[in-house]
Scaffold this motif. Structure first.
Motif, mmCIF file in Angstrom:
data_model
loop_
_atom_site.group_PDB
_atom_site.id
_atom_site.type_symbol
_atom_site.label_atom_id
_atom_site.label_comp_id
_atom_site.label_asym_id
_atom_site.label_seq_id
_atom_site.Cartn_x
_atom_site.Cartn_y
_atom_site.Cartn_z
ATOM 1 N N ILE A 6 0.843 -1.189 0.000
ATOM 2 C CA ILE A 6 0.000 0.000 0.000
ATOM 3 C C ILE A 6 0.883 1.245 0.000
ATOM 4 O O ILE A 6 1.846 1.339 0.766
ATOM 5 N N TYR A 68 -3.667 4.322 0.184
ATOM 6 C CA TYR A 68 -4.353 4.633 1.435
ATOM 7 C C TYR A 68 -4.305 6.146 1.582
ATOM 8 O O TYR A 68 -3.243 6.724 1.820
ATOM 9 N N PHE A 95 -8.308 3.115 -0.352
ATOM 10 C CA PHE A 95 -8.830 3.161 0.999
ATOM 11 C C PHE A 95 -8.688 4.582 1.510
ATOM 12 O O PHE A 95 -7.745 5.281 1.154
ATOM 13 N N TYR A 97 -8.637 7.059 5.006
ATOM 14 C CA TYR A 97 -8.481 7.091 6.462
ATOM 15 C C TYR A 97 -9.706 7.681 7.130
ATOM 16 O O TYR A 97 -10.202 7.159 8.096
#
Length: 98
Positions: A6, A68, A95, A97
Motif C-alpha cells: 500500500i 491509502y 482506501f 483514512y
C-alpha cells in the motif's frame, strides 16, 4: 501468502499522522507500506527535483496493490487528488483514512 503493498497518499501537513498510520498498517494489518518523502528540513526543491519526487511516488503507486488516502478533516489537496485519479486509472484499490 503475500500481504498487500500500500502506498500512503496525503498532504504533508499530516506527515506525523501519516508516519503513525504507516506503523499501524504494518504492525496491525501486516501491509507493506510505501510512504511519501518527508521534507523535514524544509528544503526548496527545484523543478527537476520536484518532478523526480512526483515520478517516484507514482512508481510507488504502480507497484502497490492499493493506495491509502490520509484525508484528516476531509482534506484532499490537488496533488493527492491527482494521485487518486492515477490510482483509479491503474485499477488500484483505494482506501480512505477519514
Amino acid at each position: 501468502m503475500k500481504n498487500k503493498i500500500i502506498t500512503i497518499c496525503g498532504s504533508m501537513r499530516f506527515s506525523n499522522d501519516i508516519m503513525k498510520i504507516a506503523t499501524e498498517l504494518e504492525t496491525e494489518k501486516g501491509y507493506c507500506v510505501l510512504q511519501p518523502v518527508y521534507n523535514i528540513e524544509n528544503k526548496s526543491f527545484n523543478d527537476n527535483e520536484l518532478k523526480n519526487l512526483v515520478n517516484a511516488h507514482l512508481q510507488k503507486i504502480d507497484i502497490s496493490d492499493a493506495i491509502y488516502v490520509v484525508n484528516i478533516g476531509g482534506y484532499i489537496g490537488k496533488s493527492v487528488s491527482e494521485e487518486i485519479e492515477y490510482a483509479k486509472n491503474h485499477n488500484k484499490e483505494i482506501f480512505y483514512y477519514e
